[in-house]
Structure formats: C-alpha cells, structure tokens
Enzyme design. Structure first.
Site, PDB file in Angstrom:
ATOM      1  CB  SER A 156      -0.986  -0.223   1.337  1.00 48.41           C
ATOM      2  OG  SER A 156      -1.875   0.880   1.007  1.00 48.41           O
ATOM      3  CG  ASP A 181      -4.544  -4.940  -2.184  1.00 50.07           C
ATOM      4  OD1 ASP A 181      -4.797  -5.165  -3.341  1.00 50.07           O
ATOM      5  OD2 ASP A 181      -5.084  -4.744  -1.294  1.00 50.07           O
ATOM      6  CG  HIS A 334      -5.730  -2.954   1.993  1.00 57.30           C
ATOM      7  ND1 HIS A 334      -5.061  -2.792   0.536  1.00 57.30           N
ATOM      8  CD2 HIS A 334      -5.005  -1.883   2.536  1.00 57.30           C
ATOM      9  CE1 HIS A 334      -4.223  -1.659   0.456  1.00 57.30           C
ATOM     10  NE2 HIS A 334      -4.151  -1.060   1.676  1.00 57.30           N
TER      11      HIS A 334
END
Length: 371
Positions: A156, A181, A334
């Site tokens: 991320s 991700d 996530h």
C-alpha cells in the site's frame, strides 16, 4: 495506505506449523481450536519471527534520526520490506517466517518515519520524496558504498514509497520491485472516503488484547497470528495516564476555562476535555499515528504511480487482493501479506527464483505462472 482502506468480510487462511521458541503454543494452533473455544488475543513478541532488531542512525542537518529495523537471514539478496500507512515493520513478521523457509534471502523490515519505533526530528513530514530518501539513507547507513543486491517490497503506502525509491535510483544495488495491493486508480478513488473510514475506527482500546481482537473482528487483519504481533506496532499507551500524578498533570495542562463563565458553570471546552481524559483512563491505548492528519500527502503517494512503476526497468511483481477484478490472491483483504503470508511468500519466492536472484531451500518447489 493499509489502515486507510475499508475493511471487508473475515476470511479463513490455511494453517501453518508453530514457530520454534513458543512451546508449540502459537496462534496458528489457537486458530485451529474447535467451536466454542476462546481464541487467544494476547500479543506476541517480534523475536518469535525475526532474528534481530536494531536502530539505524542517520545523521542530518538537525541531528540524528533513528530508524527501527528487524532482520532475519544471513545469505542471499536483501528483501527490504516497507509497510503500509498506520502499520509497522511488524506487519511483515509472519511473512518473514514464511519466505525465509522457502528461499535463501535476508530480510530487513523497516519502520517508516512517523510509524512504529522509528524516531525522527520531523515525524510529520510523510511526503513521498522524504520517505524515499529515508530508504536510500538507511541502505547507505547499513551497507556503505557496496550494498548487497536488494529487492524492495512494499504494501500500500509502502508500495508507493518503494516505487518512488526505485524510480529515483536511491538504491544503487536494486534488483527487483514488488508492490502489494496498491494501484493508482483504485487508491486515488479510495481517498475520497478515507476520512470517513478513519472516523469510524475506535480511537482508544482498553488493552493490547482489545486492540488485537478489534483488528481481527473488524477485518483489518484477518489472520489472528499476524494480528498478535502486528498490532503491537500500531498502537501505543496513551500519554500521561500511566500514574495518578501523570494523569493529573495532563488534565491540568489541557483544561482551558473561560473567564466569562458564570459562577458555578463549566465551559464546554473544559467538560469536553475532561470527558476525553476520562475516556483515555478507561482505554489506555491509542493509535501510534493519526492518519487523518497525513491527508495532505495522500495524493503525492499515489498520483502518477502507474507510470512510475512501468518506467522502472528492473523486474517487477504486482500482487493484488481478491477484491480487485484481477483476483490474484482471493480470500484476503487489503493487508495481503498479513492475511495470506504463505501465498505471498510463495509468489515472491517464485519471482526470485525465476529471475535467478535467489536459490530455493527446504525443498521448495515453485510453479511458474503462465503468460
């Protein structure tokens, strides 16, 4: 930003053997208990997953900055792991155990500035440029002018910083890049709802166990084993309430009374701040970083990320959670590397072996994906 994504439904992960040094009483075993058995939400030490921990000091114009790193392995390429927003290097703990058992490599998991146990003079500067320079500085401080082959792996926000670092050529021995991700379009679309998501999270927790339980039941981290070590790096004790004297001094320091109040009445400010302090007394843990205050940097992390990623000429790997149309790793949220550490380790190990960056160990057999 890992904590800046909306949580989804709970998933079930494949179990893995307990790590040595815990008497077989690992959370993996706890998760395999039968129905009706209480799950163990107690925190677990970093030392059960990493071999060592150290603080890397960086000298700059204003003094010294100290970056916390956790390390494992002694041979092979260095996998430099960068966590997502709000998380810490401890989010890579279970992944580290999984990858070390599959391929010959060295792990360096870093607490980025403003996160975990890293201490810098300006912890509020979370710009992509500053954090990318931090990565280069840490590599130079650890390895000097002749760093070993390094692969950047980021989740991320950390994935975005890994791309910025690679694109700026701040790691001279960089041999590969893995982003987990984070896709520019999806990240930019999600920014509009991030503040609402952050406001919906608990502001405080009664204990570490309470924080770990919330992270699992809310879906922020779906893997209990990872949550037990990872959440320690996300929350901290509320300041000034460790003793009655400390609590009193903080209360006296923050109450602002209005001089114009009528006799016997309290100001709204005073009541609100007293209420806040009472809440902290009952809930002594809070988030280490106030992510809502980092909003001015969000756009800079992700805008233009796709072109930057594609412009990097080194071998690249993109891993996405199942919520995207490209369902690379289903049954996870996530925090992909926490929810499915074995699957991520297999993907990274296969990437390293396919590009001849590292050798397999422990009989690991990789299956190369088709084009």
């Amino acid at each position: 930003m890992s904590a800046l994504e909306k949580s989804m439904h709970l998933g079930r992960l494949p179990s893995r053997p307990p790590l040595p040094g815990n008497g077989g009483n690992q959370s993996g075993a706890k998760m395999r208990m039968g129905p009706g058995r209480k799950r163990d939400f107690s925190p677990v030490s970093w030392s059960q997953y990493f071999e060592s921990m150290e603080d890397v000091e960086i000298q700059n114009e204003t003094g010294k900055d100290s970056f916390r790193v956790y390390k494992s392995g002694s041979e092979g390429p260095v996998l430099l792991l960068l966590h997502g927003g709000g998380h810490s290097a401890l989010s890579w703990a279970v992944f580290t155990a999984a990858i070390i058992s599959r391929v010959q490599c060295r792990i360096v998991a870093l607490d980025l500035r403003g996160h975990g146990e890293t201490k810098v003079k300006n912890s509020e500067d979370l710009s992509a440029e500053t954090m990318a320079k931090d990565i280069g500085n840490v590599v130079e401080a650890m390895y000097g002018d002749l760093p070993p082959p390094i692969m950047l792996i980021g989740h991320s926000m950390g994935g975005a910083i890994a791309v910025h670092t690679a694109a700026s050529n701040l790691v001279p021995s960089l041999l590969g890049l893995c982003v987990i991700d984070v896709v520019e379009g999806t990240a930019m679309d999600a920014l509009n709802s991030m503040q609402n998501f952050l406001r919906g999270r608990p502001k405080t927790f009664k204990s570490l166990e309470n924080a770990i339980e919330w992270s699992v039941k809310s879906g922020q981290i779906r893997n209990l084993e990872s949550a037990r070590v990872s959440m320690v790096g996300q929350v901290k004790e509320c300041e000034g309430i460790t003793s009655p004297e400390g609590s009193k001094s903080v209360v006296e320091g923050i109450i602002e009374e209005d001089e114009d109040d009528e006799e016997g009445s309290e100001s709204v400010n005073k009541r609100k701040k007293e209420d806040d302090m009472e809440t902290k007394k009952d809930h002594p843990y809070t988030w280490r970083i106030e992510l809502a205050k980092t909003e001015k940097y969000w756009d800079g992390w992700f805008r233009g990320l796709s072109n930057l990623f594609l412009s990097c000429t080194i071998p690249k790997l993109l891993l996405l959670a199942g919520k995207f149309q490209m369902q690379v790793l289903p049954q996870c949220g996530h925090a992909v590397h926490e929810d499915a550490p074995d699957k991520v380790a297999e993907a990274v190990a296969t990437f390293l072996i396919r590009n001849r960056f590292a050798e397999p160990i422990g009989g690991f057999q990789c299956v190369f994906p088709g084009c």
